[in-house]
Design an enzyme around this catalytic site. Structure first.
Site, short mmCIF file in Angstrom:
data_model
loop_
_atom_site.label_atom_id
_atom_site.label_comp_id
_atom_site.label_asym_id
_atom_site.label_seq_id
_atom_site.Cartn_x
_atom_site.Cartn_y
_atom_site.Cartn_z
N ASP A 74 36.19 47.92 38.41
CA ASP A 74 34.77 47.62 38.23
C ASP A 74 34.48 46.13 38.35
OD1 ASP A 74 33.82 50.32 37.72
OD2 ASP A 74 35.00 50.20 35.89
N GLY A 113 45.06 39.60 34.18
CA GLY A 113 45.93 38.97 35.16
C GLY A 113 45.13 38.22 36.21
N GLY A 115 43.69 39.07 39.06
CA GLY A 115 42.44 39.66 39.54
C GLY A 115 41.31 39.52 38.53
N ASP A 138 53.83 42.09 35.27
CA ASP A 138 54.52 41.56 36.44
C ASP A 138 54.99 40.11 36.26
OD1 ASP A 138 53.87 43.98 37.65
OD2 ASP A 138 52.04 43.19 38.55
N MET A 180 57.94 48.35 38.92
CA MET A 180 56.71 47.68 39.35
C MET A 180 56.94 46.19 39.61
SD MET A 180 53.78 49.43 36.97
CE MET A 180 53.11 51.04 37.36
N ARG A 182 54.56 44.49 42.09
CA ARG A 182 53.77 44.11 43.27
C ARG A 182 54.59 43.17 44.17
NH1 ARG A 182 47.87 42.27 41.63
NH2 ARG A 182 49.05 40.85 40.31
#
Length: 363
Positions: A74, A113, A115, A138, A180, A182
């Site tokens: 969102d 994070g 983003g 991460d 995980m 990325r």
């Protein structure tokens, strides 16, 4: 300072509730009201929130997830709406700013994070006073030595490697654990060292199956008829591409990695004759109660965030530098990803204890 807002954005992670608890308790002791927005920036856009007092944070220190809910889809600048049966995207950032102004917020503490903090940075340009708190399993956020949630994810991956050792040894198999991360290999690297992996595959060091197979055969010559491999989801072969599991349209991060573990296991079984199995740890790394380390770090971040707000240190992110909590500009934190240095001390440590990266060793 009279009233502050707080939200948890992006993927969930162990320690979010610990940050909220520390934020609320510290703010309350300072005479500040706290408004908690539901589901990340969605709550700011839709004006969905709850007052947070010490009563609301009782008992949440040890709980995983976040009592506020979270979202990584969102984005107020690209907000998904349903109109007349059709999906459209609109910039509702001004609506979000207006909601914060009506609530009389003196600042907004954003826990997330790269983003989430990038979105927060965009709000800074609209005059919103922002304090950042670094969160991601991460550990790829620039400007801080550690993000909370990372060490718990390491514990989870390490525990998985330990369990895989016994079944791999019993059945003389190659076990591939996909984790995980990325585009950063911190989870795979550190869990690989802690869990006794034989091969660690990370995005920063492209590999070849031939070199991975070489390590397996070397172990076989020493009477070790099994091998443990940990692969970051973003690992890729030399000259090849990362494996994309799916593309999520409308998401700020549409490319979802996954599947490298299966490709490695299949390729090794065909090339070595060793029976191979793959285990994808997935969202187990995000779940469960935070480790003691992450509870402490998250609590320190929450306290620091309120103190930063009280001191007017807007546009800054709480940061762990060595053993001290300090501050860095949010702009620095989101400038680039923090990835594993291929020639760094931790990679050299892994080489020294016999771990292969499926690539030529550069000392």
């Amino acid at each position: 300072m009279k009233r502050i807002g707080v939200l948890t954005g992006g993927g969930d992670c162990p320690g979010l509730n610990a940050v909220l608890r520390a934020t609320v308790k510290t703010a309350h002791d300072s005479g500040l009201e706290v408004i908690g927005f539901k589901d990340g920036f969605r709550g700011v856009v839709m004006n969905e929130y709850i007052p947070l007092t010490p009563k609301e944070v009782v008992g949440i220190l040890v709980k995983g997830g976040t009592i506020l809910g979270s979202s990584n889809r969102d984005n107020p600048y690209h907000f998904c709406l349903e109109q007349k049966g059709e999906t459209i995207y609109a910039d509702l950032s001004d609506q979000a700013v207006a909601n914060m102004e009506r609530l009389g917020l003196d600042c907004l503490i954003v826990i997330g994070g790269d983003g989430t903090l990038a979105c927060a940075y965009d709000f800074m340009k609209k005059g919103v006073k922002i304090i950042g708190v670094p969160k991601t399993i991460d550990n790829d956020l620039n400007g801080t030595d550690l993000t909370f949630g990372f060490m718990t994810a390491i514990d989870t991956a390490t525990d998985a490697l330990e369990k895989l050792h016994t079944t791999a040894e019993s059945h003389h198999r190659v076990m591939v654990l996909e984790v995980m991360g990325r585009n950063a290999g911190w989870i795979a690297l550190q869990a690989g060292i802690a869990g006794g992996a034989d091969v660690v595959l990370i995005p920063e060091i492209p590999f070849t199956l031939e070199r991975v197979a070489k390590k397996i055969f070397e172990r076989k010559k020493r009477g070790r008829n099994f091998s443990i491999i940990i692969a970051a989801e973003g690992a890729k072969p030399e000259g090849g591409q990362q494996v994309v599991k799916r593309i999520v349209e409308g998401s700020p991060e549409p490319i979802r990695l996954g599947g490298i573990g299966e490709k490695i296991a299949q390729g090794l079984e065909e090339n070595t004759g060793f029976e191979s199995r793959v285990i994808v740890l997935g969202h187990l790394q995000r779940g469960g109660k935070p480790s003691a380390f992450d509870r402490i770090l998250a609590s320190r971040y929450g306290v620091a965030a309120v103190r930063m707000a009280s001191q007017g240190l807007f546009g800054m992110m709480a940061s762990l530098q060595g053993t001290e909590i300090t501050t860095v500009p949010i702009e620095v934190a989101i400038k680039e990803l923090k990835t594993v240095p291929p020639d760094g001390e931790m990679v050299q440590t892994a080489h020294s204890i016999g771990i292969s990266f499926g690539a030529e060793h550069r000392s």
